[in-house]
Design an enzyme around this catalytic site. Sequence first.
Site, PDB file in Angstrom:
ATOM      1  N   HIS A 136       0.854  -1.193   0.000  1.00 39.73           N
ATOM      2  CA  HIS A 136       0.000   0.000   0.000  1.00 39.73           C
ATOM      3  C   HIS A 136       0.889   1.243   0.000  1.00 39.73           C
ATOM      4  O   HIS A 136       1.445   1.631   1.027  1.00 39.73           O
ATOM      5  CB  HIS A 136      -0.900  -0.006   1.235  1.00 39.73           C
ATOM      6  CG  HIS A 136      -1.862   1.149   1.307  1.00 39.73           C
ATOM      7  ND1 HIS A 136      -3.218   0.975   1.448  1.00 39.73           N
ATOM      8  CD2 HIS A 136      -1.676   2.490   1.281  1.00 39.73           C
ATOM      9  CE1 HIS A 136      -3.811   2.157   1.513  1.00 39.73           C
ATOM     10  NE2 HIS A 136      -2.887   3.098   1.414  1.00 39.73           N
ATOM     11  N   HIS A 174       1.616   5.245  -2.354  1.00 40.83           N
ATOM     12  CA  HIS A 174       1.061   6.270  -3.245  1.00 40.83           C
ATOM     13  C   HIS A 174       2.228   6.900  -4.019  1.00 40.83           C
ATOM     14  O   HIS A 174       2.620   8.045  -3.765  1.00 40.83           O
ATOM     15  CB  HIS A 174       0.305   7.338  -2.455  1.00 40.83           C
ATOM     16  CG  HIS A 174      -0.939   6.848  -1.799  1.00 40.83           C
ATOM     17  ND1 HIS A 174      -2.189   6.987  -2.369  1.00 40.83           N
ATOM     18  CD2 HIS A 174      -1.135   6.209  -0.617  1.00 40.83           C
ATOM     19  CE1 HIS A 174      -3.099   6.459  -1.567  1.00 40.83           C
ATOM     20  NE2 HIS A 174      -2.483   5.980  -0.497  1.00 40.83           N
ATOM     21  N   LYS A 225       1.807  10.401  -5.669  1.00 43.90           N
ATOM     22  CA  LYS A 225       1.856  11.584  -4.814  1.00 43.90           C
ATOM     23  C   LYS A 225       3.279  11.922  -4.366  1.00 43.90           C
ATOM     24  O   LYS A 225       3.557  13.042  -3.923  1.00 43.90           O
ATOM     25  CB  LYS A 225       1.013  11.374  -3.558  1.00 43.90           C
ATOM     26  CG  LYS A 225      -0.490  11.380  -3.740  1.00 43.90           C
ATOM     27  CD  LYS A 225      -1.166  11.273  -2.367  1.00 43.90           C
ATOM     28  CE  LYS A 225      -2.676  11.378  -2.451  1.00 43.90           C
ATOM     29  NZ  LYS A 225      -3.289  10.148  -2.983  1.00 43.90           N
ATOM     30  N   HIS A 261      -9.659   2.146   0.854  1.00 50.65           N
ATOM     31  CA  HIS A 261      -9.301   2.960   2.019  1.00 50.65           C
ATOM     32  C   HIS A 261     -10.548   3.059   2.897  1.00 50.65           C
ATOM     33  O   HIS A 261     -11.571   3.618   2.467  1.00 50.65           O
ATOM     34  CB  HIS A 261      -8.879   4.363   1.596  1.00 50.65           C
ATOM     35  CG  HIS A 261      -7.515   4.447   0.992  1.00 50.65           C
ATOM     36  ND1 HIS A 261      -7.156   3.785  -0.153  1.00 50.65           N
ATOM     37  CD2 HIS A 261      -6.411   5.160   1.384  1.00 50.65           C
ATOM     38  CE1 HIS A 261      -5.898   4.073  -0.447  1.00 50.65           C
ATOM     39  NE2 HIS A 261      -5.425   4.896   0.475  1.00 50.65           N
ATOM     40  N   GLU A 305     -10.469   5.747   7.631  1.00 45.26           N
ATOM     41  CA  GLU A 305      -9.231   6.439   8.014  1.00 45.26           C
ATOM     42  C   GLU A 305      -9.632   7.739   8.718  1.00 45.26           C
ATOM     43  O   GLU A 305      -9.713   8.798   8.116  1.00 45.26           O
ATOM     44  CB  GLU A 305      -8.349   6.736   6.797  1.00 45.26           C
ATOM     45  CG  GLU A 305      -7.003   7.324   7.179  1.00 45.26           C
ATOM     46  CD  GLU A 305      -6.140   7.654   5.977  1.00 45.26           C
ATOM     47  OE1 GLU A 305      -4.980   8.049   6.195  1.00 45.26           O
ATOM     48  OE2 GLU A 305      -6.605   7.525   4.836  1.00 45.26           O
ATOM     49  N   ASN A 313       2.390   6.872   2.273  1.00 45.20           N
ATOM     50  CA  ASN A 313       2.859   8.085   1.585  1.00 45.20           C
ATOM     51  C   ASN A 313       4.319   8.384   1.891  1.00 45.20           C
ATOM     52  O   ASN A 313       4.862   7.933   2.897  1.00 45.20           O
ATOM     53  CB  ASN A 313       1.991   9.277   1.983  1.00 45.20           C
ATOM     54  CG  ASN A 313       0.546   9.084   1.597  1.00 45.20           C
ATOM     55  OD1 ASN A 313      -0.164   8.323   2.223  1.00 45.20           O
ATOM     56  ND2 ASN A 313       0.120   9.769   0.554  1.00 45.20           N
TER      57      ASN A 313
END
Length: 445
Positions: free
Chosen positions: A81, A83, A86, A239, A242, A341
Amino acid sequence: MTHAFFHPPTTPRFALRNLRAPHCLVQADVPRTGADDELAPVDLLVDHGRIAAIEPAGTLPAELGPDLDASMLLPGMVDCHTHLDKGHIWPRQANPTGDGAGASMATQRDRNARWHAEDVRRRMEFGLATAYAKGVVAIRTHLDSLAPQAAISFPVFRELRERWAGRVELQASSIAPLDIFLTEEGRQLADIVAESGGRLGCVTRSGAYPGDPMPPDLDAALVRVFELAAERGLDLDLHVDESTDPRSRALIRVAHTAVAQDFAGRILCGHCTALALQTDEFIEETIAACKDAGIDIVSLPTVNMYLQDRSQEARTPRWRGVTVLHEMKARGLRVAVAGDNCRDPFYAYGDHDMLDTFTQAVKILHLDHPLSDWIRAATETPAAIMGTAHGVLKAGAVADLLVLKARSYSEMLARAQFDRTVLRAGRAIDTRLPDYRLLDDLMRA
Protein backbone atom coordinates in the site's frame (compact mmCIF):
# COMPACT_ATOMS: atom_id res chain seq x y z
CA MET A 1 27.68 -0.99 -3.99
CA THR A 2 28.30 1.90 -1.63
CA HIS A 3 27.18 1.39 2.00
CA ALA A 4 26.93 -2.42 1.81
CA PHE A 5 28.85 -3.97 4.69
CA PHE A 6 30.00 -6.97 2.63
CA HIS A 7 30.11 -8.07 -1.00
CA PRO A 8 29.11 -11.66 -1.81
CA PRO A 9 31.01 -13.82 -4.27
CA THR A 10 30.37 -13.10 -7.95
CA THR A 11 30.55 -16.74 -9.08
CA PRO A 12 27.31 -18.38 -10.30
CA ARG A 13 27.36 -20.79 -7.34
CA PHE A 14 28.29 -19.68 -3.84
CA ALA A 15 27.32 -19.94 -0.21
CA LEU A 16 26.51 -17.42 2.49
CA ARG A 17 27.34 -19.15 5.73
CA ASN A 18 26.44 -18.61 9.37
CA LEU A 19 23.36 -16.42 8.94
CA ARG A 20 20.34 -15.89 11.18
CA ALA A 21 16.94 -15.86 9.45
CA PRO A 22 13.42 -15.48 10.90
CA HIS A 23 12.30 -19.04 11.52
CA CYS A 24 8.76 -18.24 10.37
CA LEU A 25 10.05 -17.32 6.89
CA VAL A 26 12.38 -20.30 6.40
CA GLN A 27 10.75 -23.16 4.56
CA ALA A 28 13.40 -25.77 5.36
CA ASP A 29 14.20 -28.18 8.17
CA VAL A 30 16.55 -26.11 10.29
CA PRO A 31 16.80 -25.74 14.09
CA ARG A 32 16.13 -22.63 16.11
CA THR A 33 18.96 -20.98 17.99
CA GLY A 34 18.93 -20.94 21.75
CA ALA A 35 20.16 -17.35 21.85
CA ASP A 36 17.14 -15.99 19.96
CA ASP A 37 14.42 -18.55 19.46
CA GLU A 38 12.72 -16.51 16.73
CA LEU A 39 15.77 -16.83 14.46
CA ALA A 40 17.19 -19.91 12.78
CA PRO A 41 20.96 -20.37 12.18
CA VAL A 42 21.36 -21.20 8.50
CA ASP A 43 23.76 -21.57 5.60
CA LEU A 44 22.39 -20.51 2.23
CA LEU A 45 23.48 -21.93 -1.14
CA VAL A 46 22.86 -19.75 -4.21
CA ASP A 47 23.11 -21.23 -7.69
CA HIS A 48 22.57 -19.15 -10.85
CA GLY A 49 20.42 -16.58 -9.10
CA ARG A 50 18.20 -18.92 -7.11
CA ILE A 51 18.29 -20.36 -3.61
CA ALA A 52 19.57 -23.89 -4.16
CA ALA A 53 19.52 -25.01 -0.52
CA ILE A 54 18.98 -23.82 3.03
CA GLU A 55 20.92 -25.87 5.57
CA PRO A 56 21.67 -25.64 9.30
CA ALA A 57 24.55 -23.24 9.96
CA GLY A 58 27.92 -24.97 9.72
CA THR A 59 26.78 -27.42 7.04
CA LEU A 60 28.16 -25.91 3.83
CA PRO A 61 31.95 -26.01 3.25
CA ALA A 62 34.00 -22.87 3.90
CA GLU A 63 35.39 -22.74 0.36
CA LEU A 64 31.94 -21.97 -1.04
CA GLY A 65 31.58 -18.57 0.59
CA PRO A 66 32.08 -16.24 3.53
CA ASP A 67 31.21 -16.74 7.18
CA LEU A 68 28.89 -13.82 7.98
CA ASP A 69 29.17 -14.04 11.75
CA ALA A 70 25.44 -14.48 12.50
CA SER A 71 24.27 -11.61 10.27
CA MET A 72 20.51 -11.50 9.75
CA LEU A 73 19.01 -12.70 6.48
CA LEU A 74 15.63 -11.54 5.16
CA PRO A 75 13.76 -12.09 1.91
CA GLY A 76 13.03 -9.02 -0.21
CA MET A 77 10.45 -6.76 1.44
CA VAL A 78 6.93 -6.18 0.09
CA ASP A 79 4.97 -2.91 0.26
CA CYS A 80 1.30 -3.56 -0.51
CA HIS A 81 0.00 0.00 0.00
CA THR A 82 1.81 3.07 -1.32
CA HIS A 83 1.06 6.27 -3.25
CA LEU A 84 3.94 6.64 -5.70
CA ASP A 85 2.02 9.19 -7.78
CA LYS A 86 1.86 11.58 -4.81
CA GLY A 87 5.45 11.05 -3.74
CA HIS A 88 8.01 13.81 -3.28
CA ILE A 89 5.79 16.83 -3.90
CA TRP A 90 6.36 18.21 -0.38
CA PRO A 91 9.02 20.75 -1.46
CA ARG A 92 6.52 22.41 -3.81
CA GLN A 93 3.27 21.65 -1.95
CA ALA A 94 3.63 21.34 1.81
CA ASN A 95 0.77 20.68 4.21
CA PRO A 96 0.89 23.57 6.71
CA THR A 97 -1.65 21.99 9.07
CA GLY A 98 -0.22 18.45 9.01
CA ASP A 99 -3.68 16.87 9.21
CA GLY A 100 -5.80 14.87 6.79
CA ALA A 101 -7.98 17.75 5.63
CA GLY A 102 -4.93 19.88 4.90
CA ALA A 103 -3.31 16.98 3.08
CA SER A 104 -6.32 16.48 0.83
CA MET A 105 -6.54 20.16 -0.08
CA ALA A 106 -2.81 20.51 -0.71
CA THR A 107 -2.74 17.38 -2.88
CA GLN A 108 -5.72 18.54 -4.88
CA ARG A 109 -4.04 21.88 -5.60
CA ASP A 110 -0.85 20.19 -6.72
CA ARG A 111 -2.63 17.53 -8.78
CA ASN A 112 -4.76 20.06 -10.64
CA ALA A 113 -1.77 22.23 -11.47
CA ARG A 114 1.16 19.85 -11.96
CA TRP A 115 0.32 16.18 -12.48
CA HIS A 116 1.00 15.80 -16.20
CA ALA A 117 2.37 12.48 -17.39
CA GLU A 118 6.06 13.39 -17.24
CA ASP A 119 5.77 14.79 -13.73
CA VAL A 120 4.02 11.66 -12.48
CA ARG A 121 6.44 9.38 -14.33
CA ARG A 122 9.58 10.95 -12.92
CA ARG A 123 8.38 11.07 -9.34
CA MET A 124 7.09 7.50 -9.47
CA GLU A 125 10.34 6.29 -10.97
CA PHE A 126 12.31 8.12 -8.27
CA GLY A 127 10.27 6.26 -5.67
CA LEU A 128 10.79 2.93 -7.41
CA ALA A 129 14.56 3.47 -7.63
CA THR A 130 14.68 4.29 -3.94
CA ALA A 131 12.60 1.29 -2.91
CA TYR A 132 14.72 -0.99 -5.13
CA ALA A 133 17.92 0.19 -3.46
CA LYS A 134 16.34 -0.50 -0.06
CA GLY A 135 15.51 -4.11 -0.98
CA VAL A 136 11.78 -3.82 -1.80
CA VAL A 137 10.78 -6.39 -4.42
CA ALA A 138 7.04 -5.72 -4.87
CA ILE A 139 4.84 -2.63 -4.54
CA ARG A 140 1.16 -1.89 -4.93
CA THR A 141 0.57 1.81 -5.51
CA HIS A 142 -2.74 3.63 -5.36
CA LEU A 143 -3.28 6.14 -8.16
CA ASP A 144 -5.43 9.23 -7.70
CA SER A 145 -8.23 8.60 -10.17
CA LEU A 146 -10.69 11.47 -10.33
CA ALA A 147 -11.06 12.51 -13.96
CA PRO A 148 -8.97 13.45 -15.84
CA GLN A 149 -6.14 12.02 -13.71
CA ALA A 150 -6.86 8.32 -14.25
CA ALA A 151 -6.37 8.73 -18.01
CA ILE A 152 -2.97 10.33 -17.30
CA SER A 153 -1.60 8.17 -14.49
CA PHE A 154 -2.64 4.65 -15.49
CA PRO A 155 -0.75 4.74 -18.82
CA VAL A 156 2.31 5.91 -16.87
CA PHE A 157 1.83 3.02 -14.46
CA ARG A 158 1.64 0.52 -17.32
CA GLU A 159 4.86 1.89 -18.80
CA LEU A 160 6.71 1.74 -15.47
CA ARG A 161 5.40 -1.75 -14.67
CA GLU A 162 7.01 -2.99 -17.87
CA ARG A 163 10.21 -0.99 -17.40
CA TRP A 164 10.72 -2.20 -13.83
CA ALA A 165 9.74 -5.82 -14.44
CA GLY A 166 12.34 -8.10 -12.89
CA ARG A 167 13.38 -5.43 -10.40
CA VAL A 168 10.18 -4.33 -8.64
CA GLU A 169 6.89 -6.12 -9.28
CA LEU A 170 4.46 -3.24 -9.62
CA GLN A 171 0.68 -3.30 -9.09
CA ALA A 172 -1.85 -0.47 -9.04
CA SER A 173 -5.21 0.34 -7.52
CA SER A 174 -7.49 3.28 -8.21
CA ILE A 175 -8.45 5.69 -5.45
CA ALA A 176 -11.39 8.07 -5.68
CA PRO A 177 -14.41 9.09 -3.58
CA LEU A 178 -16.90 6.26 -3.27
CA ASP A 179 -19.83 8.11 -4.82
CA ILE A 180 -18.26 8.43 -8.28
CA PHE A 181 -19.11 4.75 -8.79
CA LEU A 182 -22.77 5.75 -8.88
CA THR A 183 -21.97 7.74 -12.03
CA GLU A 184 -20.68 7.11 -15.54
CA GLU A 185 -17.24 8.28 -14.41
CA GLY A 186 -17.07 5.29 -12.06
CA ARG A 187 -17.85 2.83 -14.83
CA GLN A 188 -15.20 4.41 -17.05
CA LEU A 189 -12.69 4.22 -14.22
CA ALA A 190 -13.44 0.54 -13.72
CA ASP A 191 -12.72 -0.01 -17.43
CA ILE A 192 -9.39 1.83 -17.17
CA VAL A 193 -8.45 -0.27 -14.15
CA ALA A 194 -9.39 -3.48 -15.97
CA GLU A 195 -7.44 -2.44 -19.06
CA SER A 196 -4.41 -1.83 -16.84
CA GLY A 197 -4.64 -5.10 -14.91
CA GLY A 198 -5.18 -3.15 -11.70
CA ARG A 199 -7.37 -3.35 -8.60
CA LEU A 200 -10.52 -1.32 -8.18
CA GLY A 201 -10.23 0.99 -5.22
CA CYS A 202 -11.84 3.94 -3.49
CA VAL A 203 -12.21 5.63 -0.13
CA THR A 204 -15.34 4.96 1.91
CA ARG A 205 -16.16 8.66 1.86
CA SER A 206 -18.56 10.46 -0.45
CA GLY A 207 -17.70 13.62 -2.30
CA ALA A 208 -21.36 14.60 -2.05
CA TYR A 209 -21.26 14.42 1.76
CA PRO A 210 -17.67 15.39 2.64
CA GLY A 211 -18.27 15.83 6.37
CA ASP A 212 -20.22 12.62 6.93
CA PRO A 213 -18.20 9.52 7.90
CA MET A 214 -21.21 7.32 7.05
CA PRO A 215 -22.79 9.11 4.06
CA PRO A 216 -26.35 8.22 3.04
CA ASP A 217 -25.12 6.89 -0.33
CA LEU A 218 -22.57 4.53 1.31
CA ASP A 219 -24.42 1.24 0.91
CA ALA A 220 -25.64 1.87 -2.63
CA ALA A 221 -22.19 2.97 -3.74
CA LEU A 222 -20.52 -0.05 -2.11
CA VAL A 223 -22.88 -2.39 -3.94
CA ARG A 224 -22.01 -0.68 -7.21
CA VAL A 225 -18.26 -0.95 -6.55
CA PHE A 226 -18.61 -4.67 -5.94
CA GLU A 227 -20.75 -5.08 -9.06
CA LEU A 228 -18.29 -3.22 -11.28
CA ALA A 229 -15.39 -5.27 -9.90
CA ALA A 230 -17.22 -8.58 -10.29
CA GLU A 231 -18.25 -7.81 -13.87
CA ARG A 232 -14.58 -7.25 -14.78
CA GLY A 233 -12.99 -9.90 -12.57
CA LEU A 234 -11.19 -7.29 -10.46
CA ASP A 235 -9.98 -7.47 -6.87
CA LEU A 236 -10.81 -4.61 -4.51
CA ASP A 237 -8.42 -2.41 -2.51
CA LEU A 238 -10.23 0.11 -0.32
CA HIS A 239 -9.30 2.96 2.02
CA VAL A 240 -11.67 2.41 4.95
CA ASP A 241 -12.45 4.42 8.09
CA GLU A 242 -9.23 6.44 8.01
CA SER A 243 -10.57 8.69 10.72
CA THR A 244 -10.50 9.76 14.35
CA ASP A 245 -14.30 9.85 14.33
CA PRO A 246 -15.90 6.84 16.09
CA ARG A 247 -18.99 7.32 13.94
CA SER A 248 -16.90 5.97 11.04
CA ARG A 249 -18.03 2.34 10.81
CA ALA A 250 -17.75 1.49 7.12
CA LEU A 251 -15.57 -1.61 7.50
CA ILE A 252 -18.39 -3.81 8.72
CA ARG A 253 -20.58 -2.52 5.87
CA VAL A 254 -17.86 -3.50 3.38
CA ALA A 255 -17.79 -6.98 4.89
CA HIS A 256 -21.56 -7.38 4.82
CA THR A 257 -21.70 -6.17 1.21
CA ALA A 258 -19.02 -8.67 0.18
CA VAL A 259 -21.01 -11.53 1.67
CA ALA A 260 -24.32 -10.32 0.26
CA GLN A 261 -22.79 -9.96 -3.21
CA ASP A 262 -21.03 -13.35 -2.92
CA PHE A 263 -17.91 -11.57 -4.12
CA ALA A 264 -15.25 -13.97 -5.41
CA GLY A 265 -12.31 -11.59 -5.65
CA ARG A 266 -9.79 -10.55 -3.03
CA ILE A 267 -10.51 -7.59 -0.77
CA LEU A 268 -7.84 -5.54 0.96
CA CYS A 269 -8.94 -2.80 3.37
CA GLY A 270 -6.41 -0.20 4.44
CA HIS A 271 -6.18 2.02 7.54
CA CYS A 272 -9.39 1.09 9.44
CA THR A 273 -8.17 3.32 12.27
CA ALA A 274 -11.59 4.33 13.60
CA LEU A 275 -12.20 0.70 14.58
CA ALA A 276 -9.78 1.18 17.49
CA LEU A 277 -12.20 3.78 18.93
CA GLN A 278 -15.19 1.41 19.04
CA THR A 279 -16.48 -0.75 21.88
CA ASP A 280 -14.94 -4.16 22.36
CA GLU A 281 -18.26 -5.73 21.33
CA PHE A 282 -18.38 -3.83 18.02
CA ILE A 283 -14.72 -4.60 17.33
CA GLU A 284 -15.42 -8.31 17.78
CA GLU A 285 -18.48 -8.11 15.54
CA THR A 286 -16.53 -6.28 12.82
CA ILE A 287 -13.59 -8.68 12.90
CA ALA A 288 -15.98 -11.65 12.65
CA ALA A 289 -17.67 -10.04 9.65
CA CYS A 290 -14.29 -9.46 7.98
CA LYS A 291 -13.36 -13.08 8.63
CA ASP A 292 -16.60 -14.26 6.98
CA ALA A 293 -15.93 -12.00 3.97
CA GLY A 294 -12.27 -13.02 3.60
CA ILE A 295 -11.05 -9.43 4.00
CA ASP A 296 -7.34 -8.71 4.44
CA ILE A 297 -6.14 -5.68 6.41
CA VAL A 298 -3.15 -3.39 5.99
CA SER A 299 -2.12 -0.86 8.63
CA LEU A 300 -0.15 2.27 7.72
CA PRO A 301 1.28 3.15 11.14
CA THR A 302 3.77 5.90 10.35
CA VAL A 303 1.40 7.95 8.21
CA ASN A 304 -1.61 7.61 10.49
CA MET A 305 0.45 8.58 13.54
CA TYR A 306 1.52 11.66 11.60
CA LEU A 307 -1.96 12.70 10.47
CA GLN A 308 -4.36 11.69 13.20
CA ASP A 309 -5.21 13.41 16.46
CA ARG A 310 -3.15 16.41 15.38
CA SER A 311 -4.13 19.82 16.71
CA GLN A 312 -3.26 23.31 15.55
CA GLU A 313 -2.92 24.27 19.19
CA ALA A 314 -0.08 23.29 21.51
CA ARG A 315 -1.66 19.95 22.31
CA THR A 316 -0.03 16.53 22.52
CA PRO A 317 -1.78 13.82 20.47
CA ARG A 318 -3.70 11.33 22.60
CA TRP A 319 -3.63 8.20 20.46
CA ARG A 320 -1.52 6.32 17.93
CA GLY A 321 -3.91 6.28 15.00
CA VAL A 322 -3.64 2.57 14.20
CA THR A 323 -6.17 -0.21 13.93
CA VAL A 324 -6.62 -3.29 16.13
CA LEU A 325 -4.02 -5.39 14.34
CA HIS A 326 -3.28 -7.79 17.21
CA GLU A 327 -6.94 -8.74 17.58
CA MET A 328 -7.37 -9.17 13.83
CA LYS A 329 -4.34 -11.42 13.52
CA ALA A 330 -5.34 -13.47 16.56
CA ARG A 331 -8.71 -14.18 14.94
CA GLY A 332 -7.20 -15.38 11.68
CA LEU A 333 -7.26 -12.31 9.42
CA ARG A 334 -4.26 -11.74 7.19
CA VAL A 335 -2.69 -8.48 8.35
CA ALA A 336 0.14 -6.44 6.88
CA VAL A 337 1.94 -3.16 7.45
CA ALA A 338 2.96 -0.87 4.61
CA GLY A 339 4.65 2.43 3.85
CA ASP A 340 1.79 4.50 2.41
CA ASN A 341 2.86 8.08 1.59
CA CYS A 342 6.34 9.52 1.17
CA ARG A 343 7.35 13.21 1.26
CA ASP A 344 3.92 14.48 0.28
CA PRO A 345 1.13 16.37 2.08
CA PHE A 346 -0.08 13.18 3.78
CA TYR A 347 3.36 12.40 5.24
CA ALA A 348 6.29 14.80 5.23
CA TYR A 349 8.86 12.04 5.72
CA GLY A 350 9.65 8.49 4.59
CA ASP A 351 12.04 6.91 2.10
CA HIS A 352 10.22 3.92 0.56
CA ASP A 353 12.00 1.62 3.02
CA MET A 354 9.89 -1.32 4.17
CA LEU A 355 12.51 -2.46 6.67
CA ASP A 356 12.21 0.94 8.35
CA THR A 357 8.40 0.72 8.14
CA PHE A 358 8.48 -2.63 9.93
CA THR A 359 10.90 -1.33 12.55
CA GLN A 360 8.63 1.61 13.30
CA ALA A 361 5.52 -0.58 13.24
CA VAL A 362 7.05 -2.78 15.94
CA LYS A 363 7.36 0.25 18.20
CA ILE A 364 4.07 1.94 17.29
CA LEU A 365 1.89 -1.19 17.41
CA HIS A 366 3.82 -3.08 20.13
CA LEU A 367 4.62 -6.00 17.84
CA ASP A 368 7.16 -7.23 20.36
CA HIS A 369 7.72 -9.15 23.60
CA PRO A 370 7.55 -11.50 21.79
CA LEU A 371 8.16 -10.50 18.19
CA SER A 372 6.85 -13.92 17.26
CA ASP A 373 6.16 -14.04 13.49
CA TRP A 374 5.27 -10.36 12.99
CA ILE A 375 8.04 -9.99 10.35
CA ARG A 376 5.57 -11.79 8.07
CA ALA A 377 3.51 -8.56 8.02
CA ALA A 378 6.18 -6.89 5.85
CA THR A 379 7.18 -9.92 3.77
CA GLU A 380 5.17 -13.13 3.38
CA THR A 381 1.69 -11.78 4.18
CA PRO A 382 1.67 -8.75 1.83
CA ALA A 383 3.19 -10.98 -0.85
CA ALA A 384 0.30 -13.43 -0.41
CA ILE A 385 -2.23 -10.57 -0.42
CA MET A 386 -0.73 -9.32 -3.69
CA GLY A 387 -0.54 -12.83 -5.14
CA THR A 388 3.21 -12.70 -5.71
CA ALA A 389 5.91 -15.31 -5.16
CA HIS A 390 7.99 -13.20 -2.75
CA GLY A 391 8.41 -12.94 0.98
CA VAL A 392 9.77 -16.35 2.06
CA LEU A 393 13.10 -18.18 2.09
CA LYS A 394 12.91 -21.53 0.34
CA ALA A 395 14.84 -23.67 -2.11
CA GLY A 396 13.98 -22.79 -5.69
CA ALA A 397 13.04 -19.18 -4.96
CA VAL A 398 14.83 -16.33 -6.68
CA ALA A 399 17.67 -15.13 -4.42
CA ASP A 400 16.22 -11.67 -3.73
CA LEU A 401 17.65 -11.09 -0.29
CA LEU A 402 18.68 -8.59 2.36
CA VAL A 403 21.73 -9.32 4.51
CA LEU A 404 21.98 -7.08 7.56
CA LYS A 405 24.95 -6.35 9.76
CA ALA A 406 22.60 -6.80 12.71
CA ARG A 407 22.82 -10.25 14.28
CA SER A 408 19.50 -10.20 16.11
CA TYR A 409 16.13 -8.50 16.21
CA SER A 410 17.45 -6.41 19.08
CA GLU A 411 20.28 -5.02 16.95
CA MET A 412 18.06 -4.65 13.90
CA LEU A 413 15.38 -2.70 15.74
CA ALA A 414 17.82 -0.53 17.69
CA ARG A 415 20.00 0.72 14.84
CA ALA A 416 19.03 1.71 11.28
CA GLN A 417 20.47 -0.80 8.81
CA PHE A 418 21.88 1.70 6.33
CA ASP A 419 24.72 -0.65 5.41
CA ARG A 420 22.52 -3.59 4.38
CA THR A 421 23.58 -5.71 1.43
CA VAL A 422 20.79 -6.19 -1.13
CA LEU A 423 20.96 -9.16 -3.48
CA ARG A 424 18.76 -9.50 -6.53
CA ALA A 425 18.88 -12.87 -8.27
CA GLY A 426 21.99 -13.59 -6.23
CA ARG A 427 23.89 -10.47 -7.24
CA ALA A 428 24.61 -7.54 -4.96
CA ILE A 429 23.07 -4.34 -6.32
CA ASP A 430 24.21 -0.76 -5.99
CA THR A 431 22.39 0.54 -2.92
CA ARG A 432 23.21 4.20 -3.48
CA LEU A 433 19.98 6.20 -3.40
CA PRO A 434 18.83 8.58 -6.13
CA ASP A 435 19.70 12.17 -5.28
CA TYR A 436 16.79 14.50 -4.47
CA ARG A 437 18.47 16.98 -6.84
CA LEU A 438 17.17 14.85 -9.70
CA LEU A 439 13.71 16.28 -8.97
CA ASP A 440 14.75 19.92 -8.51
CA ASP A 441 13.35 21.10 -11.82
CA LEU A 442 9.94 19.63 -10.94
CA MET A 443 9.87 21.56 -7.68
CA ARG A 444 10.19 25.03 -9.22
CA ALA A 445 7.20 27.33 -9.33
